[in-house]
Motif scaffolding. Structure first.
Motif, PDB file in Angstrom:
ATOM      1  N   GLY A  29       0.844  -1.181   0.000  1.00  8.33           N
ATOM      2  CA  GLY A  29       0.000   0.000   0.000  1.00  8.33           C
ATOM      3  C   GLY A  29       0.882   1.233   0.000  1.00  8.33           C
ATOM      4  O   GLY A  29       2.090   1.155  -0.261  1.00  8.33           O
ATOM      5  N   PHE A  30       0.315   2.386   0.340  1.00 10.57           N
ATOM      6  CA  PHE A  30       1.074   3.642   0.298  1.00 10.57           C
ATOM      7  C   PHE A  30       0.836   4.431   1.581  1.00 10.57           C
ATOM      8  O   PHE A  30      -0.299   4.517   2.062  1.00 10.57           O
ATOM      9  CB  PHE A  30       0.652   4.474  -0.913  1.00 10.57           C
ATOM     10  N   PRO A  31       1.911   5.007   2.151  1.00  4.94           N
ATOM     11  CA  PRO A  31       1.746   5.812   3.364  1.00  4.94           C
ATOM     12  C   PRO A  31       0.697   6.901   3.147  1.00  4.94           C
ATOM     13  O   PRO A  31       0.670   7.558   2.102  1.00  4.94           O
ATOM     14  CB  PRO A  31       3.143   6.407   3.576  1.00  4.94           C
ATOM     15  N   THR A  32      -0.159   7.081   4.136  1.00  4.96           N
ATOM     16  CA  THR A  32      -1.342   7.925   3.955  1.00  4.96           C
ATOM     17  C   THR A  32      -1.188   9.333   4.493  1.00  4.96           C
ATOM     18  O   THR A  32      -2.087  10.162   4.298  1.00  4.96           O
ATOM     19  CB  THR A  32      -2.545   7.278   4.657  1.00  4.96           C
ATOM     20  N   GLY A  33      -0.095   9.623   5.186  1.00  2.43           N
ATOM     21  CA  GLY A  33       0.035  10.951   5.759  1.00  2.43           C
ATOM     22  C   GLY A  33      -1.097  11.244   6.720  1.00  2.43           C
ATOM     23  O   GLY A  33      -1.623  10.363   7.407  1.00  2.43           O
ATOM     24  N   SER A  34      -1.525  12.493   6.720  1.00  2.00           N
ATOM     25  CA  SER A  34      -2.478  12.948   7.732  1.00  2.00           C
ATOM     26  C   SER A  34      -3.899  12.465   7.518  1.00  2.00           C
ATOM     27  O   SER A  34      -4.776  12.745   8.343  1.00  2.00           O
ATOM     28  CB  SER A  34      -2.463  14.475   7.797  1.00  2.00           C
ATOM     29  N   THR A  35      -4.173  11.724   6.432  1.00  6.66           N
ATOM     30  CA  THR A  35      -5.517  11.161   6.282  1.00  6.66           C
ATOM     31  C   THR A  35      -5.798  10.097   7.336  1.00  6.66           C
ATOM     32  O   THR A  35      -6.945   9.665   7.494  1.00  6.66           O
ATOM     33  CB  THR A  35      -5.720  10.560   4.877  1.00  6.66           C
ATOM     34  N   PHE A  36      -4.763   9.694   8.072  1.00  4.17           N
ATOM     35  CA  PHE A  36      -4.963   8.731   9.157  1.00  4.17           C
ATOM     36  C   PHE A  36      -5.474   9.414  10.435  1.00  4.17           C
ATOM     37  O   PHE A  36      -6.056   8.764  11.301  1.00  4.17           O
ATOM     38  CB  PHE A  36      -3.649   8.005   9.458  1.00  4.17           C
ATOM     39  N   MET A  58     -10.160   0.751  17.125  1.00  2.00           N
ATOM     40  CA  MET A  58     -10.917   1.509  16.135  1.00  2.00           C
ATOM     41  C   MET A  58     -10.554   1.081  14.714  1.00  2.00           C
ATOM     42  O   MET A  58     -11.433   0.848  13.871  1.00  2.00           O
ATOM     43  CB  MET A  58     -10.673   3.014  16.314  1.00  2.00           C
ATOM     44  N   THR A  59      -9.268   0.966  14.427  1.00  2.00           N
ATOM     45  CA  THR A  59      -8.868   0.567  13.074  1.00  2.00           C
ATOM     46  C   THR A  59      -9.289  -0.876  12.776  1.00  2.00           C
ATOM     47  O   THR A  59      -9.599  -1.215  11.631  1.00  2.00           O
ATOM     48  CB  THR A  59      -7.353   0.730  12.874  1.00  2.00           C
ATOM     49  N   HIS A  60      -9.317  -1.705  13.811  1.00  2.00           N
ATOM     50  CA  HIS A  60      -9.806  -3.078  13.614  1.00  2.00           C
ATOM     51  C   HIS A  60     -11.285  -3.055  13.243  1.00  2.00           C
ATOM     52  O   HIS A  60     -11.722  -3.787  12.338  1.00  2.00           O
ATOM     53  CB  HIS A  60      -9.588  -3.897  14.882  1.00  2.00           C
ATOM     54  N   ALA A  61     -12.069  -2.214  13.911  1.00  5.30           N
ATOM     55  CA  ALA A  61     -13.495  -2.109  13.611  1.00  5.30           C
ATOM     56  C   ALA A  61     -13.726  -1.558  12.209  1.00  5.30           C
ATOM     57  O   ALA A  61     -14.723  -1.872  11.558  1.00  5.30           O
ATOM     58  CB  ALA A  61     -14.186  -1.223  14.643  1.00  5.30           C
ATOM     59  N   LEU A  62     -12.780  -0.747  11.727  1.00  7.90           N
ATOM     60  CA  LEU A  62     -12.876  -0.164  10.387  1.00  7.90           C
ATOM     61  C   LEU A  62     -12.185  -1.029   9.336  1.00  7.90           C
ATOM     62  O   LEU A  62     -12.102  -0.634   8.174  1.00  7.90           O
ATOM     63  CB  LEU A  62     -12.250   1.235  10.388  1.00  7.90           C
ATOM     64  N   HIS A  63     -11.660  -2.178   9.757  1.00  9.46           N
ATOM     65  CA  HIS A  63     -10.963  -3.108   8.854  1.00  9.46           C
ATOM     66  C   HIS A  63      -9.792  -2.431   8.152  1.00  9.46           C
ATOM     67  O   HIS A  63      -9.526  -2.693   6.973  1.00  9.46           O
ATOM     68  CB  HIS A  63     -11.935  -3.704   7.840  1.00  9.46           C
ATOM     69  N   VAL A  64      -9.124  -1.567   8.870  1.00  8.07           N
ATOM     70  CA  VAL A  64      -7.950  -0.886   8.330  1.00  8.07           C
ATOM     71  C   VAL A  64      -6.723  -1.740   8.609  1.00  8.07           C
ATOM     72  O   VAL A  64      -6.314  -1.902   9.759  1.00  8.07           O
ATOM     73  CB  VAL A  64      -7.784   0.519   8.948  1.00  8.07           C
ATOM     74  N   VAL A  65      -6.169  -2.316   7.537  1.00 10.06           N
ATOM     75  CA  VAL A  65      -4.954  -3.125   7.640  1.00 10.06           C
ATOM     76  C   VAL A  65      -3.947  -2.612   6.627  1.00 10.06           C
ATOM     77  O   VAL A  65      -4.286  -1.882   5.700  1.00 10.06           O
ATOM     78  CB  VAL A  65      -5.232  -4.626   7.374  1.00 10.06           C
ATOM     79  N   GLN A  66      -2.703  -2.989   6.818  1.00  7.64           N
ATOM     80  CA  GLN A  66      -1.673  -2.592   5.868  1.00  7.64           C
ATOM     81  C   GLN A  66      -1.955  -3.221   4.501  1.00  7.64           C
ATOM     82  O   GLN A  66      -2.692  -4.199   4.381  1.00  7.64           O
ATOM     83  CB  GLN A  66      -0.306  -3.025   6.373  1.00  7.64           C
ATOM     84  N   GLY A  88       1.592   2.021   5.164  1.00  9.88           N
ATOM     85  CA  GLY A  88       1.020   1.911   3.832  1.00  9.88           C
ATOM     86  C   GLY A  88      -0.368   1.279   3.840  1.00  9.88           C
ATOM     87  O   GLY A  88      -0.552   0.172   4.337  1.00  9.88           O
ATOM     88  N   LEU A  89      -1.341   1.976   3.280  1.00  9.54           N
ATOM     89  CA  LEU A  89      -2.713   1.491   3.137  1.00  9.54           C
ATOM     90  C   LEU A  89      -3.147   1.662   1.685  1.00  9.54           C
ATOM     91  O   LEU A  89      -2.497   2.357   0.911  1.00  9.54           O
ATOM     92  CB  LEU A  89      -3.655   2.255   4.070  1.00  9.54           C
ATOM     93  N   SER A  90      -4.252   1.047   1.331  1.00  5.56           N
ATOM     94  CA  SER A  90      -4.745   1.151  -0.044  1.00  5.56           C
ATOM     95  C   SER A  90      -5.900   2.142  -0.131  1.00  5.56           C
ATOM     96  O   SER A  90      -6.620   2.363   0.852  1.00  5.56           O
ATOM     97  CB  SER A  90      -5.214  -0.214  -0.543  1.00  5.56           C
ATOM     98  N   PRO A  91      -6.119   2.748  -1.306  1.00  4.12           N
ATOM     99  CA  PRO A  91      -7.255   3.663  -1.465  1.00  4.12           C
ATOM    100  C   PRO A  91      -8.604   3.021  -1.157  1.00  4.12           C
ATOM    101  O   PRO A  91      -9.484   3.680  -0.599  1.00  4.12           O
ATOM    102  CB  PRO A  91      -7.149   4.079  -2.936  1.00  4.12           C
ATOM    103  N   LEU A  92      -8.803   1.746  -1.517  1.00  3.89           N
ATOM    104  CA  LEU A  92     -10.075   1.100  -1.200  1.00  3.89           C
ATOM    105  C   LEU A  92     -10.267   1.004   0.304  1.00  3.89           C
ATOM    106  O   LEU A  92     -11.364   1.250   0.820  1.00  3.89           O
ATOM    107  CB  LEU A  92     -10.147  -0.290  -1.828  1.00  3.89           C
ATOM    108  N   THR A  93      -9.205   0.649   1.038  1.00  2.42           N
ATOM    109  CA  THR A  93      -9.290   0.585   2.492  1.00  2.42           C
ATOM    110  C   THR A  93      -9.669   1.939   3.065  1.00  2.42           C
ATOM    111  O   THR A  93     -10.546   2.038   3.943  1.00  2.42           O
ATOM    112  CB  THR A  93      -7.945   0.118   3.083  1.00  2.42           C
ATOM    113  N   MET A  94      -9.024   2.995   2.561  1.00  2.00           N
ATOM    114  CA  MET A  94      -9.297   4.338   3.077  1.00  2.00           C
ATOM    115  C   MET A  94     -10.700   4.796   2.713  1.00  2.00           C
ATOM    116  O   MET A  94     -11.426   5.344   3.555  1.00  2.00           O
ATOM    117  CB  MET A  94      -8.260   5.309   2.521  1.00  2.00           C
ATOM    118  N   ALA A  95     -11.118   4.592   1.477  1.00  2.00           N
ATOM    119  CA  ALA A  95     -12.456   5.026   1.064  1.00  2.00           C
ATOM    120  C   ALA A  95     -13.530   4.328   1.886  1.00  2.00           C
ATOM    121  O   ALA A  95     -14.511   4.958   2.309  1.00  2.00           O
ATOM    122  CB  ALA A  95     -12.653   4.746  -0.422  1.00  2.00           C
ATOM    123  N   ASN A  96     -13.351   3.036   2.122  1.00  2.66           N
ATOM    124  CA  ASN A  96     -14.369   2.288   2.848  1.00  2.66           C
ATOM    125  C   ASN A  96     -14.398   2.654   4.325  1.00  2.66           C
ATOM    126  O   ASN A  96     -15.465   2.665   4.952  1.00  2.66           O
ATOM    127  CB  ASN A  96     -14.132   0.786   2.670  1.00  2.66           C
TER     128      ASN A  96
END
Length: 757
Positions: A405-412, A499-507, A525-533
């Motif tokens: 994936g790609f580092p997300t910066g402050s979107t995290f 919280m990230t587990h509940a949001l299914h946010v994984v590398q 690093g995360l993916s755009p689909l992970t972030m959008a969802n």
């Protein structure tokens, strides 16, 4: 006395009585592989009877592999995929000329004999005896159909294909027995229909409909006499009589078929002579197979659908079973892809980032509350040439994406805020938020061992003018790094993990997030689909729904269409409505008066967050309305381009930041996707403003940050950058413990995610 069948020939009982003698003759016909001399015939006969009795009683006709058609949500075709290009049609949809031509050249006594043509066997035996070898075979269309069944069942397994086509007496005996069964069960018309649908016509075309489309760009029912004769002639040797590569040889073969049709009385001599004078009349259509041919820039979404099919147990217990079903095809897959949204994403990416640019962009749109993926695209097209890629930058590695994936910066940062709010922290929470500070230590983790800053890691804000104290609303709008490091250190890492587990946010590689304070600033690093969802969960007031790409699947089963079970989105509460509403209020402020102003939609309520990583190697905008969420990433897939003094999409940028390049991509994509759609409002909460006059709250759009030269993740010690490709390449390698944005894979690590959101 047993009755004869309507199609002519002997009954099954009569065929069995005759079988011993036929087997002997068949052994003679197979002289090219059997031992010479009369003694061999006796051995063949003895072995034939024993083998005949041991063969299973029933042959099940295989489901023929066919095209699979992938549709968008409106029923428009996205792409066709197949292992074998075949479209099964009824006999009534096949030209009478074609039916007559194939019978004339392959089995002219088809309607007179049973499963086995005794006269044909005797004729072949005599011919082969005269030549001293195998000059002529005696297989009927029914026997050929059986052989094709075995080939079809073998699929792409070379060993099984060899077994299905090997010239042995054992295979011949088995073929004969099943031919008797089929004749008795199906009758002549159905046998002819099945044969014309299963046989190979060369040029990747299986079955007469695919062949007709391939060579003449028309349906099989519309074939004229000379076209039908050409196709019938190909069957004996598709490579030798290929009209595309050898027109002269194909013409000779076509004329042979026409002559044979005259001899058996199917056409007059005048008709044959006229057809022989006609040109081949080819109108060759190149086959369009696979996701690479998908329309509307949907190739990567198409591959995602394929990967979902091959990985989800709902389609089979093992990957091998799922692959067999996929390769068999005959499926009609209706997906969640919204044509309006997809076209908007495609157009926006094309306008803002050129495929020849040094960096790429990827965008994904998701529907809150359902998990439906409505659009997915990227600036570099699907392919294997220059400025193309087969990697889907929008998804995780197991679905065809990058390794990490790609580092997300402050979107995290909104995930940290959500964890704090869910745990009881008020939206007015205030921290000193100096320009620069050491990471607070120790920080509680989910285990008994806290994180310790034993390397004196520091974090700083984008601009020296950013000096606290700040409250959450202003800190989010300005994307103040030191505020969120203090916040995550205050609440501990475990609430963020939950919280990230509940949001299914994984590398991007599927691993859980590490327990380090640097995750607050998007070092991982995360993916755009992970972030959008995940952001779609905020829009859905705290309800997380797993992403889905498939609405329904039907499979052709003979003359019927049967429905297959498909994966369904499962929704669960990830946070309270109050927490989600508060995050929505915070992120609306980012667009209204913070770093994301360039992404504002204007005519409808929206919220979002910018993100920019160290050395400006990644820039993000992730945002949403109450009814649509989307993530846009811009950067180098190999993480080796610093977006400073760079031209992207024909526009020069001195410094790229999340609100400047990804923001407008997101804005245009969302605007087109939502055109004509409802514009619901958020359920906003009242968050008192900081009344101490600390500025206008607009932020500086990331323009004033210094480029500290740290690695991805923002270590300020000037350490090695490390080209993190995320893709297999001989010029890059990584240690086993490498994690994007973290140093040495240990418990320490600063990683401020770069500059301002």
């Amino acid at each position: 006395m047993p009755k004869k069948r309507s199609g002519g020939g002997l009954s099954a009982t009569q065929q069995a009585v005759k079988f011993l003698g036929v087997s002997v003759l068949a052994g003679a016909v197979m002289a090219g592989i059997a031992l010479p001399a009369a003694g061999a015939l006796g051995l063949a006969a003895k072995g034939s009877v024993q083998g005949f009795d041991d063969i299973p009683a029933n042959l099940k006709s295989p489901q023929l592999s066919q095209r699979t058609t992938i549709l968008d949500s409106a029923g428009h075709k996205i792409a066709s995929v197949y292992s074998r290009d075949r479209t099964v049609v009824d006999l009534k949809d096949i030209s009478p000329y074609m039916q007559k031509a194939i019978v004339a050249i392959e089995d002219s006594r088809f309607y007179q004999h049973g499963a086995i043509d005794l006269k044909g066997v005797l004729r072949a035996l005599n011919k082969n005896a005269q030549s001293g070898g195998v000059a002529q075979g005696a297989s009927t269309l029914t026997q050929q159909l059986v052989k094709n069944y075995f080939i079809e069942e073998a699929g792409d397994d070379p060993t099984k294909v060899a077994q299905a086509t090997q010239q042995t007496l054992g295979r011949k005996i088995r073929e004969l027995k099943y031919a008797i069964q089929i004749e008795d069960k199906l009758g002549k018309k159905k046998i002819l229909e099945n044969y014309l649908n299963i046989t190979f016509f060369g040029e990747q075309a299986y079955g007469v409909e695919a062949a007709s489309q391939r060579y003449f760009s028309k349906h099989a029912k519309d074939l004229n006499l000379q076209e039908a004769a050409l196709l019938a002639g190909i069957v004996q040797s598709p490579s030798r009589y290929d009209p595309v590569n050898d027109e002269a040889e194909a013409t000779k073969r076509r004329n042979t078929v026409l002559q044979r049709m005259t001899e058996v009385g199917d056409i007059s001599r005048a008709e044959a002579d006229k057809a022989k004078e006609a040109p081949l009349g080819l109108h060759v259509r190149q086959p369009k197979n696979g996701c690479i041919t998908a329309s509307k820039g949907a190739s990567f979404f198409c591959k995602y659908v394929e990967n979902v099919f091959l990985s989800d147990p709902v389609f089979g217990k093992t990957r091998e079973a799922r692959a067999r079903l996929w390769n068999k095809g005959g499926l009609t897959i209706r997906t969640t892809l919204d044509p309006q949204a997809q076209e908007s994403v495609r157009a926006s990416l094309k306008d803002h980032v050129y495929k020849s640019d040094r960096v790429a962009a990827a965008a994904t749109l998701v529907e809150p509350g359902t998990g439906k993926i409505l659009a997915m695209g990227q600036s570099k097209p699907y392919g294997y040439g220059k400025n193309e890629t087969e990697y889907n930058y929008s998804v995780n590695h197991d679905m065809g994406g990058s390794n990490f994936g790609f580092p997300t910066g402050s979107t995290f940062k909104p995930f940290v805020a959500a964890a704090a709010l869910e745990g009881g922290k008020p939206a007015t929470q205030e921290y000193s938020s100096p320009f620069k500070m050491d990471y607070p230590s120790p920080v509680q983790t989910c285990s008994s061992k806290p994180w310790i800053n034993d390397h004196a890691y520091t974090v700083e804000n984008e601009s020296e003018s950013e000096v606290g104290p700040y409250r959450m609303k202003e800190a989010m709008a300005k994307s103040v790094n030191t505020y969120f490091v203090q916040l995550i250190s205050d609440i501990g890492l475990c609430p963020v993990q939950k919280m990230t587990h509940a949001l299914h946010v994984v590398q991007g590689n599927g691993d859980k997030l590490p327990e380090r304070p640097s995750i607050a600033l998007g070092a991982i690093g995360l993916s755009p689909l992970t972030m959008a969802n995940a952001y779609a969960t905020f829009a859905a007031r705290g309800m997380y729904c797993t992403p889905v790409a498939i609405e329904s699947i039907t499979q052709k089963d003979g003359d019927r269409q049967k429905s297959l079970e498909v994966p369904r989105s499962t929704c669960s509460r990830a946070m309270s409505e109050k927490t989600a509403d508060t995050v929505n209020t915070l992120l609306r402020g980012v667009i209204d008066s913070g770093t994301g102003q360039q992404a504002g939609l204007g005519d409808r309520e929206s919220a979002g967050k910018t993100g920019t990583t160290d050395e400006r190697k990644n820039a993000w905008f992730v945002g949403y309305t109450p009814n649509l969420a989307g993530a846009v990433w811009v950067g180098s897939a190999k993480q080796n381009v610093k977006m400073v003094n760079i031209t992207i999409g024909g526009r020069y940028n001195d410094l790229v930041y999340g609100g400047q390049v990804p923001g407008p991509i997101w804005k245009d994509a969302m605007t087109g996707a939502l055109a004509g759609k409802d514009a619901p409002s958020f359920n906003l909460v009242d968050i008192p403003d900081d009344d101490r006059g600390k500025g206008d709250g607009k932020g500086d759009d990331d323009r004033n940050g210094d480029d500290n030269g740290g690695i991805i993740g923002g270590l300020t010690d000037g350490g090695a950058t490390g080209d993190n490709t995320g893709f297999p390449t001989p010029t890059f390698s990584f240690p086993d413990n490498f994690i994007q944005g973290q140093a040495n894979g240990g418990n320490n690590g600063n990683g401020n995610g770069g500059q301002r959101g």
